[in-house]
Design an enzyme around this catalytic site. Structure first.
Site, PDB file in Angstrom:
ATOM      1  CG  ASN A  74      -5.396   3.637   8.394  1.00  0.00           C
ATOM      2  OD1 ASN A  74      -5.467   2.627   7.693  1.00  0.00           O
ATOM      3  ND2 ASN A  74      -4.956   4.794   7.935  1.00  0.00           N
ATOM      4  CG  HIS A  89      -1.230   9.052   3.197  1.00  0.00           C
ATOM      5  ND1 HIS A  89      -1.367   7.703   3.434  1.00  0.00           N
ATOM      6  CD2 HIS A  89      -0.883   9.600   4.379  1.00  0.00           C
ATOM      7  CE1 HIS A  89      -1.110   7.441   4.720  1.00  0.00           C
ATOM      8  NE2 HIS A  89      -0.808   8.586   5.311  1.00  0.00           N
ATOM      9  NE  ARG A 115      -3.429   2.518   2.546  1.00  0.00           N
ATOM     10  CZ  ARG A 115      -3.325   3.426   3.530  1.00  0.00           C
ATOM     11  NH1 ARG A 115      -2.585   3.195   4.606  1.00  0.00           N
ATOM     12  NH2 ARG A 115      -3.965   4.570   3.457  1.00  0.00           N
TER      13      ARG A 115
END
Ligand code: FCB
Length: 446
Positions: free
Chosen positions: A294, A123, A79
């Site tokens: 997460n 991100h 990832r």
């Protein structure tokens, strides 16, 4: 405690995770435009050690060796995230071919090594030019994001196994616009809630933009979820936990999986609630193929603030080690929502590692991974559909406002030489993934 590959379903994927700004470096190369993190890092006092991501792990140049390392761990998937300012230096309009070329080489490099590419499109490295006109507090950013997502999907296509739109929208809205700890470092709840809504809208728009381009690739989103427990049975503490759950979890889960904002939080936010236009919630709630979770820790909530249980152990971040929270969270998600399959897209721990010779002994991290993977296996036994697990992180990297002081890697990075060294936890993970008994690889801990 012995954990083996057999504790997980056959189709279960094991991987490692990173993100662009935290590892790539090469901030001024390959036509990359500035991101909000380049700007933020240059503001005095924002980053604890005064550092920035200009060089980071120099992954932009060292990626072939880094992919070899991932392969060597026995991981099946990687990832990674794509830096929007490498693809569109201004956040809109002109495409930078060198940026697309870089990620194409990276994805092909994964495929050559038998690694499945799991891409994250955002991100946190927003192009600075978009921040200059309000960033995520500006509704237009949602549409710019969808355009960028389509450009990436058109180029990388179905070579990518899965695209996550956003990583942790709580962080890129509330932590960044209300708490001020992350870029752009603002302190304004109204702007933060506007940002959160536009992030979610951008997610929905991006899914819609990519669907036809990559019909057989999995599309989804990654949320940071933090189960909230009351410090006692007193009604004030129970209410505090309920608020924390709304603030971190339900504010994001409910729009995506129920097409609504949670009523109690909407009321609590009063005049700070975002402007929601007709059709927004339907856009946000369109079907996705996976939910990325997460998980790092829980919160224990009291009426007068959070509590840190004295009997618990804590990581270098000061986060409580609480594996049971991961099982509780996953089971709760199954009970409260109708969900697609879940991936644990991040889980891991920072400890103050030291290199001794060619070794790094990190028994606490080994234990953290063992316990949390055990918690995932338990949730699977209880009927939760979890399809994979990504350890955070492949290697030590730039830990945002903490700079380089907090080490989350399976692999130790000596930033002066860029040398990578497998920590004991990497050897343990490798043992689990390749089916060798963990005891042969790691000694000195349970
Ligand atoms: C998460 C982030 C990731 C990393 C870990 C420790 O919130 O997604 O980039 O910083 O925390």
């Amino acid at each position: 405690m012995t954990l083996t590959r057999k504790d997980f379903p056959d189709h279960f994927i094991f991987g490692v995770a990173t993100s662009s700004y935290q590892i790539e470096g090469a901030a001024h190369e390959g036509g990359r435009g500035p991101s909000i993190w380049d700007t933020f890092c240059r503001e005095p006092g924002r980053i604890l050690d005064g550092s920035n991501g200009d060089v980071a792990c120099d992954h932009y140049h060292r990626w072939p060796a880094d992919l070899d390392l991932i392969r060597g761990l026995g991981a099946q998937a990687y990832r990674f995230s794509i830096a929007w300012p490498r693809i569109q230096p201004d956040g809109k309009g002109a495409i930078n071919p060198a940026g697309l070329d870089f990620y194409e080489r990276l994805v092909d490099g994964m495929l050559e090594r038998g690694l499945q590419p799991y891409a994250t499109l955002y991100h946190w490295d927003l192009p600075q030019t978009l921040q200059d006109v309000g960033g995520w507090a500006n509704r237009d950013t949602a549409y710019r994001f969808a355009e960028y997502a389509r450009v990436v999907a058109e180029r990388l296509g179905e070579r990518v196994k899965s695209y996550a739109t956003l990583n942790e929208p709580w962080c890129s809205s509330l932590l960044s616009y209300e708490i001020g700890e992350h870029a752009p470092g603002l302190r304004d709840r109204r702007l933060a809630l506007a940002a959160a809504h536009h992030l979610m809208l951008g997610h929905g728009e991006a899914i819609a933009a990519m669907r036809d381009v990559v019909p057989s690739t999995g599309l989804g989103i990654v949320l940071n979820l933090q189960p909230a427990y009351p410090a006692s049975d007193r009604p004030e503490d129970v209410a505090a936990a309920r608020f924390a759950d709304g603030y971190f979890n339900r504010w994001f889960l409910d729009p995506i999986f129920r097409a609504e904002y949670p009523a109690d939080m909407w009321e609590a936010y009063g005049e700070n609630v975002p402007e929601v236009q007709d059709g927004d919630l339907a856009r946000i709630a369109q079907p996705i193929d996976f939910l990325g979770v997460n998980y790092y820790s829980r919160s224990v909530n009291g009426a007068s603030g959070n509590v840190k249980p004295a009997e618990s152990s804590y990581t270098h971040m000061g986060w409580e080690v609480y594996p049971q929270g991961l099982t509780d969270l996953l089971v709760r998600l199954k009970d409260d929502y109708t969900l697609p399959p879940i991936y644990i897209t991040e889980n891991g721990a920072a400890y103050p590692d030291r290199l001794s010779g060619q070794e790094v002994h990190d028994p606490e991290r080994v234990r953290y991974f063992q316990q949390h993977l055990g918690a995932v296996a338990e949730a699977v036994r209880q009927g939760v559909s979890v399809d994979g697990y990504f350890a955070w992180s492949l290697m030590d990297n730039f830990e945002w406002a903490h700079g380089y002081d907090k080490r989350f890697g399976l692999v130790y990075v000596d930033y002066a030489t860029q040398q990578r060294t497998l920590k004991d936890s990497a050897r343990w993970y490798q043992g689990l993934l390749t089916g060798q008994p963990e005891g042969q690889l790691v000694s000195g801990d349970d």
